[in-house]
Design an enzyme around this catalytic site. Structure first.
Site, PDB file in Angstrom:
ATOM      1  N   THR A 103     -16.128 -27.292  13.494  1.00  0.00           N
ATOM      2  CA  THR A 103     -17.195 -27.962  14.252  1.00  0.00           C
ATOM      3  C   THR A 103     -18.523 -27.917  13.500  1.00  0.00           C
ATOM      4  O   THR A 103     -19.270 -28.902  13.473  1.00  0.00           O
ATOM      5  CB  THR A 103     -17.343 -27.314  15.643  1.00  0.00           C
ATOM      6  OG1 THR A 103     -16.130 -27.518  16.369  1.00  0.00           O
ATOM      7  CG2 THR A 103     -18.502 -27.926  16.401  1.00  0.00           C
ATOM      8  N   SER A 142     -14.102 -36.600  17.506  1.00  0.00           N
ATOM      9  CA  SER A 142     -14.145 -35.172  17.776  1.00  0.00           C
ATOM     10  C   SER A 142     -14.008 -34.463  16.435  1.00  0.00           C
ATOM     11  O   SER A 142     -13.447 -35.025  15.485  1.00  0.00           O
ATOM     12  CB  SER A 142     -12.992 -34.761  18.703  1.00  0.00           C
ATOM     13  OG  SER A 142     -12.786 -33.365  18.677  1.00  0.00           O
ATOM     14  N   THR A 143     -14.516 -33.255  16.364  1.00  0.00           N
ATOM     15  CA  THR A 143     -14.250 -32.467  15.161  1.00  0.00           C
ATOM     16  C   THR A 143     -12.758 -32.404  14.884  1.00  0.00           C
ATOM     17  O   THR A 143     -12.320 -32.391  13.725  1.00  0.00           O
ATOM     18  CB  THR A 143     -14.806 -31.035  15.323  1.00  0.00           C
ATOM     19  OG1 THR A 143     -16.222 -31.084  15.380  1.00  0.00           O
ATOM     20  CG2 THR A 143     -14.373 -30.137  14.172  1.00  0.00           C
ATOM     21  N   ASN A 144     -11.963 -32.406  15.954  1.00  0.00           N
ATOM     22  CA  ASN A 144     -10.530 -32.157  15.830  1.00  0.00           C
ATOM     23  C   ASN A 144      -9.748 -33.309  15.206  1.00  0.00           C
ATOM     24  O   ASN A 144      -8.570 -33.140  14.872  1.00  0.00           O
ATOM     25  CB  ASN A 144      -9.946 -31.809  17.195  1.00  0.00           C
ATOM     26  CG  ASN A 144     -10.634 -30.606  17.801  1.00  0.00           C
ATOM     27  OD1 ASN A 144     -11.354 -29.877  17.110  1.00  0.00           O
ATOM     28  ND2 ASN A 144     -10.438 -30.393  19.089  1.00  0.00           N
ATOM     29  N   THR A 189      17.391 -13.298 -24.266  1.00  0.00           N
ATOM     30  CA  THR A 189      17.655 -13.104 -22.842  1.00  0.00           C
ATOM     31  C   THR A 189      17.461 -11.629 -22.538  1.00  0.00           C
ATOM     32  O   THR A 189      17.930 -10.766 -23.288  1.00  0.00           O
ATOM     33  CB  THR A 189      19.091 -13.533 -22.471  1.00  0.00           C
ATOM     34  OG1 THR A 189      20.033 -12.811 -23.266  1.00  0.00           O
ATOM     35  CG2 THR A 189      19.283 -15.033 -22.696  1.00  0.00           C
ATOM     36  N   SER A 320     -12.397  -6.871 -28.747  1.00  0.00           N
ATOM     37  CA  SER A 320     -12.677  -5.470 -28.400  1.00  0.00           C
ATOM     38  C   SER A 320     -14.070  -5.072 -28.852  1.00  0.00           C
ATOM     39  O   SER A 320     -14.562  -5.544 -29.879  1.00  0.00           O
ATOM     40  CB  SER A 320     -11.643  -4.550 -29.053  1.00  0.00           C
ATOM     41  OG  SER A 320     -11.965  -3.195 -28.827  1.00  0.00           O
ATOM     42  N   SER A 321     -14.680  -4.194 -28.073  1.00  0.00           N
ATOM     43  CA  SER A 321     -15.972  -3.634 -28.460  1.00  0.00           C
ATOM     44  C   SER A 321     -15.813  -2.390 -29.316  1.00  0.00           C
ATOM     45  O   SER A 321     -16.797  -1.862 -29.839  1.00  0.00           O
ATOM     46  CB  SER A 321     -16.770  -3.279 -27.200  1.00  0.00           C
ATOM     47  OG  SER A 321     -16.079  -2.294 -26.443  1.00  0.00           O
ATOM     48  N   LYS A 326      -9.657  -7.037 -33.591  1.00  0.00           N
ATOM     49  CA  LYS A 326      -8.703  -7.307 -32.511  1.00  0.00           C
ATOM     50  C   LYS A 326      -9.047  -8.624 -31.820  1.00  0.00           C
ATOM     51  O   LYS A 326     -10.196  -8.877 -31.471  1.00  0.00           O
ATOM     52  CB  LYS A 326      -8.715  -6.170 -31.488  1.00  0.00           C
ATOM     53  CG  LYS A 326      -7.581  -6.234 -30.473  1.00  0.00           C
ATOM     54  CD  LYS A 326      -7.554  -4.944 -29.636  1.00  0.00           C
ATOM     55  CE  LYS A 326      -6.316  -4.862 -28.771  1.00  0.00           C
ATOM     56  NZ  LYS A 326      -6.338  -5.864 -27.699  1.00  0.00           N
TER      57      LYS A 326
END
Length: 480
Positions: A103, A142-144, A189, A320-321, A326
């Site tokens: 609504t 209507s909102t509906n 697999t 990476s820090s 990496k």
């Protein structure tokens, strides 16, 4: 009241609304009542455009049926066209998740359209005696029926956009399949060596998976083209004039350029969220399979020294820090996370659809948000995956070739020629000694070298070309 505000009234009482905004008292109360996500509906442009399209179709039908005079109709129509063209989206401010079955969203749209129409007519915002949000913009509605119809249109448009992105990714994998058509590798697999294939076959599978899901999603979205516009409150069409349902639907189809049709039974359509559940389940299917593909890409590119290292993903940022050099598979990782979220959204949609009672489902706002967010994020993730990952993948051809040559899995291809028992003995010795399968076959004189070479051709191993005929096996039991 001063010049910075205007006074508006609703059934709760009077409130001061900022003078320069296009929304009104109903939107103000929703803003106060639902500080939930911080995400306003303006963040869903398809929904805003769909809502306004519904209002324009309704106004056109009301005018056609004699319920709306020329001046008000033209003002509402013009306001709707302005908003659909991009104006005032920032005035759609209610939270995407809200109580009231949508609504507040409907009221927000009514108020913005009404005040823009008033301004176009030369009247001040809030002068609702001349043109009213509910009396005129919301006439016969209507909102509906407005909100579910708008949701469906918005989701259709978002799904179309996702389908286009999926086609891009499908083609991206197809190009890689062509590029890698002659790259022999070991298939696996349960993460164990299986039998040879080509990297092209592996990537062709990914393209086909995306294409198949694109077809399924296209089928699911067609269910959303049946709408309940004109149902009004519960589907009985109370306060909608005769002829309104078909007229409004016809005009909305023209406005949106979508093949919309009225629901066969408007009471059923007003409470049933099955089409949303179907689409959500299909979207989850797409997410699950896409996440599986991304898992494969991360696994195939693992290493580079201590993993499979069969393919190289484009290096797009430092990984990476603390570890110099990496590089991480960040693009597949972000797609994985989007997929996880969509799987969670599917649970939300399922619970929300199940929780509806009697003639209405009050939880369509969270259904709308879950589907819209999932469709939008998956679209962006797919385009990033195609452009910043798949398009730049390269193959480590020499490594793949050597892995096939040294794989115990080659004995499977030799079963029809030397028998299972002999192949097992060769496999055991190869595992124990580290020697190659082909070397042991020749040493044991199980096959001539020329025949072995023919069997072990890449095209034969990947089943892309005819293989030599195996020895004839008689069906006469007396000779066994």
């Amino acid at each position: 009241m001063d010049s910075s505000t205007r006074s508006e009234h609703d059934l709760i009482g009077d409130r001061e609304v900022p003078a320069d905004v296009y929304w009104g008292v109903h939107t103000l109360r929703a803003l106060e009542n639902f500080p939930i996500t911080g995400i306003p509906i303006e963040g869903s442009p398809y929904l805003v455009e769909a809502l306004v399209g519904v209002k324009q179709a309704a106004a056109t039908a009301n005018h056609e049926l004699g319920l709306l005079d020329d001046e008000r109709f033209e003002a509402i129509r013009d306001a709707c066209e302005q908003i659909r063209a991009g104006a005032l989206h920032d005035q759609f401010i209610v939270d995407v998740i809200q109580g009231g079955a949508g609504t507040s969203t409907n009221m927000n749209a009514n108020e913005v359209i009404a005040n823009l129409a008033l301004e176009n007519l030369g009247h001040p915002k809030g002068d609702y005696t001349r043109l009213h949000p509910n009396e005129h913009v919301n006439l016969s509605q209507s909102t509906n029926d407005v909100y579910p119809t708008a949701i469906k249109i918005a989701i259709i448009m978002a799904t179309k956009s996702l389908l286009e992105a999926m086609a891009v990714l499908e083609e991206s994998f197809a190009r890689k399949a062509d590029e890698f058509h002659d790259v022999l590798k070991m298939g696996r697999t349960q993460l164990q060596d299986a039998v040879p294939m080509t990297l092209g076959q592996e990537f062709r599978t990914y393209s086909l998976m995306i294409g198949e899901d694109r077809a399924r999603l296209g089928e699911a979205v067609m269910l959303l083209h049946e709408i309940n516009l004109g149902a009004t409150a519960i589907g009985t069409q109370l306060n909608a004039p005769a002829g309104y349902v078909q007229s409004a639907c016809t005009h909305l189809a023209e406005i949106t350029d979508l093949p919309l049709v009225p629901a066969v039974d408007l009471i059923e359509a007003t409470q049933d969220c099955g089409a949303f559940v179907q689409l959500s389940g299909t979207l989850k299917r797409v997410a699950v399979k896409l996440s599986k593909i991304c898992n494969d890409l991360r696994l195939l590119s693992s290493g580079p020294r201590a993993g499979l290292n069969e393919i190289n993903l484009p290096a797009v940022q430092a990984g990476s820090s603390i570890m110099p050099g990496k590089v991480n598979p960040v693009i597949p990782e972000v797609v994985n996370q989007v997929a996880f979220q969509i799987i969670g959204h599917d649970v939300t949609v399922s619970m929300a659809a199940e929780a509806g009672q009697l003639q209405l489902n009050a939880f369509e706002p969270v259904i709308c948000y879950s589907l819209s967010a999932g469709l939008s994020r998956l679209r962006e993730a797919i385009l990033v995956l195609a452009s910043r990952c798949v398009d730049g993948i390269t193959a480590n051809r020499e490594l793949l070739r050597s892995e096939v040559a040294n794989s115990i899995g080659l004995v499977t291809a030799l079963n029809p020629y030397i028998g299972y028992a002999a192949a097992t003995e060769v496999a055991k010795e190869a595992l124990a000694t580290g020697r190659g399968v082909a070397e042991l076959i020749l040493e044991r004189e199980l096959l001539p070298a020329a025949t072995l070479d023919e069997i072990l051709r890449p095209e034969s191993l990947a089943n892309l070309a005819p293989r030599p005929e195996p020895p004839h096996v008689t069906d006469d039991i007396s000779t066994v």
